[in-house]
Design a protein around this motif. Structure first.
Motif, PDB file in Angstrom:
ATOM      1  N   ILE A 164      11.976  38.394 103.208  1.00  0.00           N
ATOM      2  CA  ILE A 164      10.954  39.027 102.365  1.00  0.00           C
ATOM      3  C   ILE A 164      10.611  40.416 102.886  1.00  0.00           C
ATOM      4  O   ILE A 164      10.504  41.379 102.114  1.00  0.00           O
ATOM      5  CB  ILE A 164       9.697  38.129 102.304  1.00  0.00           C
ATOM      6  CG1 ILE A 164      10.015  36.836 101.553  1.00  0.00           C
ATOM      7  CG2 ILE A 164       8.536  38.866 101.633  1.00  0.00           C
ATOM      8  CD1 ILE A 164       8.950  35.780 101.685  1.00  0.00           C
ATOM      9  N   VAL A 165      10.439  40.544 104.204  1.00  0.00           N
ATOM     10  CA  VAL A 165      10.152  41.856 104.795  1.00  0.00           C
ATOM     11  C   VAL A 165      11.302  42.825 104.517  1.00  0.00           C
ATOM     12  O   VAL A 165      11.085  43.994 104.178  1.00  0.00           O
ATOM     13  CB  VAL A 165       9.897  41.730 106.308  1.00  0.00           C
ATOM     14  CG1 VAL A 165       9.840  43.104 106.973  1.00  0.00           C
ATOM     15  CG2 VAL A 165       8.592  40.982 106.565  1.00  0.00           C
ATOM     16  N   ASP A 166      12.534  42.322 104.641  1.00  0.00           N
ATOM     17  CA  ASP A 166      13.693  43.166 104.374  1.00  0.00           C
ATOM     18  C   ASP A 166      13.695  43.656 102.924  1.00  0.00           C
ATOM     19  O   ASP A 166      14.128  44.773 102.628  1.00  0.00           O
ATOM     20  CB  ASP A 166      14.974  42.389 104.674  1.00  0.00           C
ATOM     21  CG  ASP A 166      16.219  43.245 104.580  1.00  0.00           C
ATOM     22  OD1 ASP A 166      16.336  44.184 105.383  1.00  0.00           O
ATOM     23  OD2 ASP A 166      17.068  42.978 103.710  1.00  0.00           O
ATOM     24  N   ARG A 167      13.189  42.822 102.033  1.00  0.00           N
ATOM     25  CA  ARG A 167      13.145  43.183 100.608  1.00  0.00           C
ATOM     26  C   ARG A 167      12.110  44.267 100.325  1.00  0.00           C
ATOM     27  O   ARG A 167      12.335  45.161  99.499  1.00  0.00           O
ATOM     28  CB  ARG A 167      12.840  41.921  99.791  1.00  0.00           C
ATOM     29  CG  ARG A 167      12.256  42.117  98.400  1.00  0.00           C
ATOM     30  CD  ARG A 167      13.218  42.775  97.432  1.00  0.00           C
ATOM     31  NE  ARG A 167      12.619  42.888  96.118  1.00  0.00           N
ATOM     32  CZ  ARG A 167      11.769  43.819  95.726  1.00  0.00           C
ATOM     33  NH1 ARG A 167      11.387  44.773  96.590  1.00  0.00           N
ATOM     34  NH2 ARG A 167      11.274  43.844  94.502  1.00  0.00           N
ATOM     35  N   TRP A 168      10.958  44.246 101.012  1.00  0.00           N
ATOM     36  CA  TRP A 168       9.860  45.129 100.648  1.00  0.00           C
ATOM     37  C   TRP A 168       9.583  46.279 101.617  1.00  0.00           C
ATOM     38  O   TRP A 168       8.923  47.243 101.245  1.00  0.00           O
ATOM     39  CB  TRP A 168       8.567  44.323 100.490  1.00  0.00           C
ATOM     40  CG  TRP A 168       8.276  43.959  99.071  1.00  0.00           C
ATOM     41  CD1 TRP A 168       7.767  44.780  98.088  1.00  0.00           C
ATOM     42  CD2 TRP A 168       8.457  42.686  98.451  1.00  0.00           C
ATOM     43  NE1 TRP A 168       7.631  44.098  96.911  1.00  0.00           N
ATOM     44  CE2 TRP A 168       8.055  42.801  97.097  1.00  0.00           C
ATOM     45  CE3 TRP A 168       8.920  41.458  98.898  1.00  0.00           C
ATOM     46  CZ2 TRP A 168       8.092  41.736  96.211  1.00  0.00           C
ATOM     47  CZ3 TRP A 168       8.969  40.401  98.014  1.00  0.00           C
ATOM     48  CH2 TRP A 168       8.563  40.543  96.693  1.00  0.00           C
ATOM     49  N   THR A 169      10.050  46.200 102.847  1.00  0.00           N
ATOM     50  CA  THR A 169       9.555  47.123 103.863  1.00  0.00           C
ATOM     51  C   THR A 169       9.836  48.593 103.560  1.00  0.00           C
ATOM     52  O   THR A 169       9.101  49.470 104.017  1.00  0.00           O
ATOM     53  CB  THR A 169      10.128  46.754 105.252  1.00  0.00           C
ATOM     54  OG1 THR A 169       9.448  47.494 106.255  1.00  0.00           O
ATOM     55  CG2 THR A 169      11.611  47.068 105.334  1.00  0.00           C
ATOM     56  N   ASN A 170      10.884  48.887 102.800  1.00  0.00           N
ATOM     57  CA  ASN A 170      11.190  50.282 102.472  1.00  0.00           C
ATOM     58  C   ASN A 170      10.435  50.787 101.250  1.00  0.00           C
ATOM     59  O   ASN A 170      10.593  51.944 100.862  1.00  0.00           O
ATOM     60  CB  ASN A 170      12.698  50.452 102.254  1.00  0.00           C
ATOM     61  CG  ASN A 170      13.467  50.392 103.556  1.00  0.00           C
ATOM     62  OD1 ASN A 170      13.141  51.081 104.518  1.00  0.00           O
ATOM     63  ND2 ASN A 170      14.480  49.545 103.608  1.00  0.00           N
ATOM     64  N   HIS A 171       9.615  49.933 100.651  1.00  0.00           N
ATOM     65  CA  HIS A 171       8.892  50.322  99.438  1.00  0.00           C
ATOM     66  C   HIS A 171       7.380  50.277  99.616  1.00  0.00           C
ATOM     67  O   HIS A 171       6.646  50.461  98.639  1.00  0.00           O
ATOM     68  CB  HIS A 171       9.292  49.395  98.277  1.00  0.00           C
ATOM     69  CG  HIS A 171      10.775  49.305  98.064  1.00  0.00           C
ATOM     70  ND1 HIS A 171      11.500  50.320  97.494  1.00  0.00           N
ATOM     71  CD2 HIS A 171      11.662  48.331  98.374  1.00  0.00           C
ATOM     72  CE1 HIS A 171      12.781  49.974  97.438  1.00  0.00           C
ATOM     73  NE2 HIS A 171      12.913  48.773  97.970  1.00  0.00           N
ATOM     74  N   VAL A 172       6.925  50.042 100.852  1.00  0.00           N
ATOM     75  CA  VAL A 172       5.487  49.881 101.090  1.00  0.00           C
ATOM     76  C   VAL A 172       5.087  50.653 102.338  1.00  0.00           C
ATOM     77  O   VAL A 172       5.923  51.041 103.153  1.00  0.00           O
ATOM     78  CB  VAL A 172       5.112  48.390 101.269  1.00  0.00           C
ATOM     79  CG1 VAL A 172       5.406  47.600 100.008  1.00  0.00           C
ATOM     80  CG2 VAL A 172       5.856  47.784 102.465  1.00  0.00           C
ATOM     81  N   ASN A 173       3.770  50.860 102.497  1.00  0.00           N
ATOM     82  CA  ASN A 173       3.224  51.388 103.738  1.00  0.00           C
ATOM     83  C   ASN A 173       3.182  50.240 104.753  1.00  0.00           C
ATOM     84  O   ASN A 173       2.570  49.199 104.487  1.00  0.00           O
ATOM     85  CB  ASN A 173       1.825  51.941 103.500  1.00  0.00           C
ATOM     86  CG  ASN A 173       1.176  52.440 104.773  1.00  0.00           C
ATOM     87  OD1 ASN A 173       0.722  51.669 105.589  1.00  0.00           O
ATOM     88  ND2 ASN A 173       1.133  53.761 104.929  1.00  0.00           N
TER      89      ASN A 173
END
Length: 293
Positions: A164-173
């Motif tokens: 999940i982190v891999d999915r979102w980490t580049n799109h969030v602060n």
């Protein structure tokens, strides 16, 4: 404005620090389990982490992606953290660290359900890690530590969390993303804990030092650093370094809890660590997990 990416060397150093903090954190979790139930201990320590980050996020605006990703990651984090703490109350720091580290093998396997295929090093890694788990977790009289199966459940939870982190980490602060996860975990765990466990203020005070370490360092600092580091490091490369928490957990158990590390456990630990590392072979040349075409 999103934070700039770290250099590869800085990201590696940050993840190594995370592994050290998490490894020693298993000692704090065992000590905390002597006084508080898993729900309240988890809720309080993640609440401490949320309070640490609150000054950095409360005057900022959360994006829709941060809210969505934070809620999903927070729910998974809550399940993983509670099962881990539940299990750590009835196992050793060495066992807890190494069984938790199985997430590095489990994560690619879970990815299969998302239409991705796994390269051959992962299958070899599984073949090495599972016998290692057997040797590490089963005593000579063939009895499991009572907490080992619970920690194994948590390993599946952390594996899902990594994806999940891999999915979102580049799109969030990263800080806002971490804060939401801590807050959701704290609220859920403390609410259920207040109903089921009914802790006393005396028990909380007796566990205060374990709570402070587990809340400030593994949660407030290490999980937040992970969000920053994974913006630079590929997930498979990050897993190699983060899985070293198992080694630090064994050393911490030996130094602080005087745990007995038999040759059987050392062989099991060696097999598991070999499995974790083999699972990441060729990660720099080709991804361990590939999208099926």
């Amino acid at each position: 404005m999103k934070p700039s990416r770290l250099s590869p060397l800085a990201a590696d150093a940050m993840m190594l620090l995370c592994a050290l903090i998490w490894g020693v954190g298993f000692v704090a979790q065992i000590l905390g389990a002597e006084h508080l139930g898993p729900l309240i201990f988890t809720g309080l320590r993640f609440g401490i982490g949320a309070v640490m980050l609150a000054p950095f996020v409360l005057r900022t605006r959360f994006t829709r992606e941060e809210l969505r990703g934070g809620v999903i990651a927070g729910l998974v984090m809550a399940v993983a953290a509670v099962f881990q703490q539940w299990g750590m109350g009835a196992t050793t720091a060495a066992n807890g660290g190494f069984i938790t580290s199985l997430y590095v093998v489990i994560a690619p396997l879970l990815a299969l359900s998302f239409g991705q295929r796994v390269r051959w090093p992962v299958w070899i890694g599984v073949g090495l890690a599972l016998p290692g788990l057997w040797l590490l977790s089963i005593q000579e009289d063939f009895a499991f530590h009572r907490g080992d199966p619970l920690v194994l459940v948590c390993a599946f939870g952390w594996a899902a969390h990594i994806l999940i982190v891999d999915r979102w980490t580049n799109h969030v602060n990263p800080v806002r993303y971490a804060f939401l996860q801590f807050l959701i975990t704290a609220v859920l765990a403390m609410t259920l804990g207040a109903i089921i466990e009914r802790p006393t203020s005396e028990a909380v005070m007796e566990a205060k030092w374990a709570l402070l370490y587990a809340g400030i360092f593994p949660v407030g600092i290490a999980f937040t650093l992970q969000m920053f580091a994974q913006r630079t490091a590929p997930a498979t490369h990050a897993a190699i370094i983060l899985s070293l928490e198992a080694v630090f957990a064994m050393l911490a158990g030996l130094l602080f809890l005087h745990e007995d590390l038999t040759s059987r456990k050392l062989i099991g630990a060696g097999l598991m660590l070999a499995g974790l590392l083999v699972a990441q072979l060729r990660a720099r040349q080709k991804p361990v997990i590939e999208t099926a075409m």
